[in-house]
Design an enzyme around this catalytic site. Structure first.
Site, short mmCIF file in Angstrom:
data_model
loop_
_atom_site.label_atom_id
_atom_site.label_comp_id
_atom_site.label_asym_id
_atom_site.label_seq_id
_atom_site.Cartn_x
_atom_site.Cartn_y
_atom_site.Cartn_z
N GLU A 298 4.05 56.08 61.20
CA GLU A 298 4.96 56.66 62.24
C GLU A 298 6.60 56.61 61.13
OE1 GLU A 298 3.80 54.51 65.61
OE2 GLU A 298 3.51 56.56 66.57
N GLU B 153 -4.58 52.95 65.66
CA GLU B 153 -4.17 52.27 66.89
C GLU B 153 -5.61 52.19 67.78
OE1 GLU B 153 -2.30 54.12 65.12
OE2 GLU B 153 -0.13 53.48 65.79
#
Ligand code: 3HC
Length: 678
Positions: A105, A125
């Site tokens: 990210e 994730e």
């Protein structure tokens, strides 16, 4: 002390460098430091472009998982990333190692991304029961399209630099050894160009082209989505990116992320993450001990297990000599290994060259003397103490001193086997699970005399061959099979008392296991070990064999199978079980699924507690690792011991009491004092 974040000035380009070993996790200090460094760089007019990179083994490998579940201290990651993205000077992420989760990210928030050829990028994730929480689900689809984003975010597997370049996640691949310099040059080349921000892209293009894309993805990946909250939330978050403006999509993502963070599933999966790493550490063994070099492996027995075991080493580039008693057994075993490799190659998982490379490392022999120069010999012969002792006596004589001798026994006493040699310190159990070339679990059985360097070498070797290893003590069935045994006993008892055998399987399927005990019996073959006398019936399995119900291979076992191997419950079998139960004096009654579930799973927890009580597992989380990797215990519950903690040990004890099942002291005292296993 070295600062976690430092900057380097390269004329008009500033490099912001993070060093937060071991994996540059984005801890509070890193988030804060990055934000401050960017703000300072923006205030300095002489700086025209910025590079963000890391020292050490990797780019940021994600948020700091150890901070999860604790009160968060700002700035949160998305705040830092918004500052990066809003910069009016080009910001370049320079990626090496693995840019994962929050790390990926960071790269997405930068205006450009360059990486070395060996770099990997991903949003894993979901493997922690979460979704990206710093706008990854909103930026990625805008950058690489919905289809690519779905596979990265919902699938969770990282992609290689080359693929990242192809889909537009990387802008350039730079020199493997010149990332620092190349990224500076790349950044300089972007000065004064219009800034591209991934939050400004359009994510709904694919959606407009194919509005059914999400439903299609759901159908295609139904199995991977079943029972996993995070995968479903990830899908919804990406969908939001196609339906909402960026800021609203980010809000939606945050809501889902925070909800998942509190979920039992995510807590369980985070538990597993650390459990797997803890299992790699051996109690009372100095991890810096010199290892025994293992350059050549011997495998005794070319049956299903021996062949599978050998394939692990061959696939990792370690030569194997495989021994059998008869030429035809050797030929048969090695031809199956070839078939297995070729099947994997047809599925596109390995190339034809890799098949030949692996098999080129295989030597076949009928002569024990050919094992003389092996560094490790693994015995995978018939489960009989006498046979094993004979084999170990023989290998001890011919194999060089200092070599490790391992048994693949699934329940026999490794100490007794070791006594058949003059080097018990070099003997241990290496218990692989079938199919041994595929199943991740390896139980390393520590004998009373097993040397520390032998254990450490095998632990390291397990990583080389891609296994997850757990150390077990010497006891009947070690950790995994020992706990399977009470479950099997209850499964049989339940159907004798009147439970439908398909309900027993269904309870486990609904819990998240890939298969129940009776499906498993059909798959493996009900006639394994059958005496072949149809008139001698002392078990349900024998009763089924007498009715020529041998399992899937004969089209009927516990279940009836159609051509496509779809199973259907059989009334005939229900009647066979009923007759058998009556003959044995069992009264049948209706049994609820709740009772089935408690009677199958609680005794396993009790056995796990006994294993801990006796010190046969190093810790409760090791047991979780065994059951998740070796027996398909659903990851999202964290394994049997964490599941018991979640259910509550008092509840487990009460359930065992209700069903008149044994409770060991360790479990009852933990329950009484309100403790947990983990
Ligand atoms: N946070 C905290 N500690 C971490 C960590 C993380 N993200 N990743 C790894 N570690 C720790 C491990 O626990 C281990 O600690 P130990 O030595 O005390 O046992 C140590 O770092 C080394 O890890 P590995 O043994 O796994 O080292 P490898 O070299 O085999 O693998 C890796 C490195 C590929 C980076 C692997 O550690 C990994 O996959 N890490 C997790 C990556 C991940 O899931 N990132 C996403 C996190 S969630 C997130 O980012 C949310 C965001 O969207 C807001």
């Amino acid at each position: 002390m070295k600062p976690i974040i430092r900057t380097e000035r390269h004329k008009d380009v500033l490099a912001i460098i993070t060093e937060n070993p071991p994996v540059n996790a984005l801890s509070q200090q890193v988030r804060q430091g990055l934000k401050e460094s960017i703000v300072q760089a923006l205030e300095d007019d002489s700086i025209k472009a910025i590079v963000i990179r890391c020292d050490g083994q990797t780019f940021f490998a994600g948020a700091d998982i150890t901070e999860f579940g604790k009160p968060s201290i700002g700035p949160i990651l998305s705040e830092t990333l918004d500052v990066i993205e809003a910069a009016e000077k080009p910001v370049v992420a320079a990626v090496h190692g693995t840019a994962l989760g929050g790390g990926c990210e960071v790269a997405l928030a930068c205006h450009y991304r360059v990486g070395v050829p060996s770099a990997k990028l991903g949003l894993p994730e979901v493997k922690l029961g979460l979704i990206p929480g710093a706008a990854g689900t909103q930026r990625l689809p805008r950058l690489v399209g919905v289809e690519n984003a779905l596979s990265i975010i919902v699938g969770g597997a990282p992609i290689l630099a080359e693929k990242a370049l192809e889909i537009g996640l990387l802008d350039a691949i730079v020199g493997e050894d010149s990332l620092a310099a190349d990224s500076i040059a790349f950044a300089r080349a972007q000065i004064a160009k219009p800034i591209k921000r991934s939050s400004e892209g359009v994510a709904h293009q694919d959606g407009i082209k194919n509005p059914d894309l999400f439903d299609e993805f759901r159908t295609k990946n139904a199995r991977g989505l079943r029972g996993f909250e995070a995968q479903n939330a990830a899908l919804n978050a990406v969908k939001a990116a196609t339906e909402m403006p960026y800021n609203e999509g980010v809000k939606k993502e945050r809501e889902l992320f925070l909800e998942l963070m509190q979920s039992t599933q995510s807590k369980a999966m985070r538990h597993y993450f650390f459990a797997e790493r803890a299992a790699g550490k051996i109690d009372n063994v100095d991890p810096s001990l010199p290892l025994i070099p293992v350059k050549k492996v011997g495998v005794i027995g070319a049956g299903t297990m021996g062949g599978g075991i050998a394939m692990n080493f061959l696939s990792s580039g370690i030569p194997v000599t495989i021994l059998e008693m008869q030429q035809n057994a050797l030929d048969h075993g090695t031809s199956i290994m070839r078939k297995n490799y070729e099947r994997t190659s047809r599925k596109g998982r390995i190339t034809v060259e890799q098949v030949e490379q692996a098999l080129g490392l295989l030597t076949q022999t009928l002569d024990y003397k050919d094992l003389a120069d092996c560094d490790l010999v693994i015995e995978a012969v018939y489960e009989s103490m006498d046979v094993k002792k004979q084999v170990f006596g023989k290998i001890d004589k011919v194999v060089k001193q200092g070599a490790i001798l391992a048994s693949n026994t699934s329940y026999l006493n490794v100490d007794e086997i070791a006594q058949a040699t003059k080097r018990p310190g070099y003997v241990l159990g290496l218990h692989f699970f079938s199919p041994a070339n595929i199943m991740k679990l390896l139980e390393i059985v520590r004998g009373a005399e097993t040397r520390d360097d032998v254990l450490l070498t095998c632990m390291q070797l397990s990583k080389t061959i891609g296994k997850v290893a757990v150390v077990a003590g010497v006891c009947d069935g070690f950790i995994g099979n020992r706990m399977l045994s009470p479950r099997q006993q209850q499964a049989t008892a339940l159907i004798l008392e009147g439970a439908n055998y398909w309900d027993v399987d269904d309870v486990l399927l609904e819990f998240g296991f890939p298969m129940g005990p009776f499906q498993m019996a059909d798959l493996a073959g009900i006639d394994i070990g059958w005496h072949r006398d149809p008139f001698k019936v002392s078990t349900i399995r024998e009763a089924l064999c007498s009715a020529e119900r041998f399992g899937q291979k004969s089209g009927k076992g516990f279940y009836d199978y159609d051509e496509a191997r779809n199973r259907a419950p059989s009334e005939e079998v229900k009647a066979i079980i009923g007759d058998f139960a009556a003959k044995e004096g069992h009264k049948q009654r209706t049994i609820s699924k709740e009772e089935i579930r408690e009677r199958l799973l609680y005794p396993m927890v009790n056995e796990g507690a006994k294993i801990l009580e006796e010190g046969m597992a190093q810790c409760a989380s090791d047991i979780d690792v065994v059951w998740i990797n070796g027996y398909g215990w659903p990851l999202q519950t964290g394994g049997p011991m964490l599941w018991a903690d979640t259910v509550g040990l008092k509840t487990v004890v009460a359930g065992l009491n209700t069903h008149n099942l044994p409770i060991c002291d360790y479990l009852s005292s933990k329950a009484e004092s309100g403790e947990t296993f983990n």
